[in-house]
Design a protein around this motif. Structure first.
Motif: not given
Length: 381
Positions: A85-104, A123-124
């Motif tokens: 909620r601190s801003g779109f870019e900071s939120g997007l950084d969190l999305v792109l830093s999601t651990p692989r296990a959680r993504l899977t 799959r990628l």
């Protein structure tokens, strides 16, 4: 129906977010675009955004996003991080830093349902592939610039009105007043029975707080029913609908206020080298990218650049993608790493030379203008 039972302590710790979450607005606006019939208040928005996406060449990217974030009983929680909620870019950084296990885990759950065929490259993405995550970030940023950010003044005004309503309810009723529903013909009213909240929901569910604080998050693009994280282990939030004011799409309503939230403005000022910091190169391509370009006195990997500039790996990777698309750096794979080097064009830009080999401008299909740029690749992941 959603059922949430509060203890006295849990009720006293109930809180409301300061305002809408840009990633929740992005996800729920994607849901709204997928509906054949939308409430009358959103019909004009849907027409505007559909046309704008098509004109910007984003139809394919938006289609890929809707497959990743379907209007269904489940969509991945990682798309709406708890601290975004601190801003779109900071939120997007969190999305792109999601651990692989959680993504899977979350993408496997998504594709177990009947949501159609998985998008190309799913799959990628589930494997945490860097390029797939870059494409996801690129698509989310450009979609947000078209579908959400132009409407932020109206969204913020609706959230402020709702916050005022709930503050008055707390003064008159205590903490339980924060849970008061607003039956306005669009949002079915919540109701409380003793210490239990009942709210409309797509299916029967009980959300157990287990001593944790519940955060209420207002959302302009949440329609009719509130939304919560699918994973009960995540910090509990309840995203609930706001009510558009009559005529909210009029130019006068949308012109009020600044259509950029504070965090996004900070990012843009940093990217533009404002405030007297940064030279012409920083003002042209952004301070962070100029610093990265200057750091490449020798070939370096993405990890080395991230460490040298104290950036998140995903952020460094995005910057190298933008610079490569602009022809300022070249990249080649070395084993499992990617090695980046400055090109003659990049050298000339840093040295202020006008004798450039190749393109003489930095216009065209290069994402050098930050999150508002709508050009560039639209590959699905």
């Amino acid at each position: 129906m959603l059922r949430i039972e509060f203890s006295g302590e849990e009720l006293s710790r109930l809180r409301t977010a300061d305002g809408p979450d840009p990633l929740w607005e992005t996800a729920l606006s994607l849901h709204l675009l997928q509906r054949r019939q939308v409430p009358l208040a959103y019909e004009g928005w849907k027409r505007e955004v559909t046309t704008a996406l098509r004109r910007a060449g984003l139809a394919r990217a938006a289609g890929a996003l809707t497959r990743l974030c379907p209007h269904a009983s489940y969509f991945p929680d990682f798309l709406t991080p708890t601290s975004g909620r601190s801003g779109f870019e900071s939120g997007l950084d969190l999305v792109l830093s999601t651990p692989r296990a959680r993504l899977t885990a979350e993408l496997e759950r998504l594709h177990q349902g009947a949501h159609g065929r998985p998008p190309p490259g799913a799959r990628l993405l589930a494997e945490g592939d860097t390029e797939a995550l870059q494409r996801l970030g690129h698509a989310l940023r450009r979609y947000y610039a078209v579908a959400v950010r132009p409407y932020l003044p109206v969204i913020s005004a609706a959230a402020a009105a709702d916050r005022s309503y709930r503050a008055e309810a707390v003064l008159s009723e205590g903490p339980a007043g924060m849970l008061r529903g607003r039956d306005n013909g669009r949002v079915p009213a919540w109701r409380t029975e003793g210490s239990t909240l009942f709210a409309p929901y797509p299916f029967e569910r009980e959300l157990r707080l287990e001593g944790r604080s519940l955060t209420l998050v207002p959302s302009f693009f949440c329609v009719q029913k509130p939304v919560a994280f699918a994973d009960p282990s995540l910090p509990p939030v309840l995203v609930y609908p706001l009510t558009p004011a009559p005529g909210w799409l009029s130019p006068s309503a949308r012109a009020e206020g600044d259509p950029r939230d504070g965090a996004d403005r900070t990012v843009r000022e940093k990217e533009a080298g404002s405030g007297g910091s940064g030279g012409p190169v920083a003002q042209l391509i952004g301070a962070s990218r100029a610093q990265l370009l200057d750091t490449l006195d020798r070939p370096m990997t993405t990890s080395e650049l991230a460490a040298a500039l104290r950036l998140a790996l995903s952020t460094a990777s995005r910057h190298t993608t933008v610079l490569r698309e602009a022809g300022l750096i070249s990249s080649r794979r070395r084993g499992s790493a990617v090695l980046h080097s400055r090109t003659p064009l990049g050298e000339a830009l840093l040295n202020g030379s006008t004798a450039l080999n190749g393109p003489t401008t930095l216009s065209g299909p290069t994402a050098l203008n930050g999150p508002t740029t709508l050009n560039g690749p639209t590959a699905a992941w």
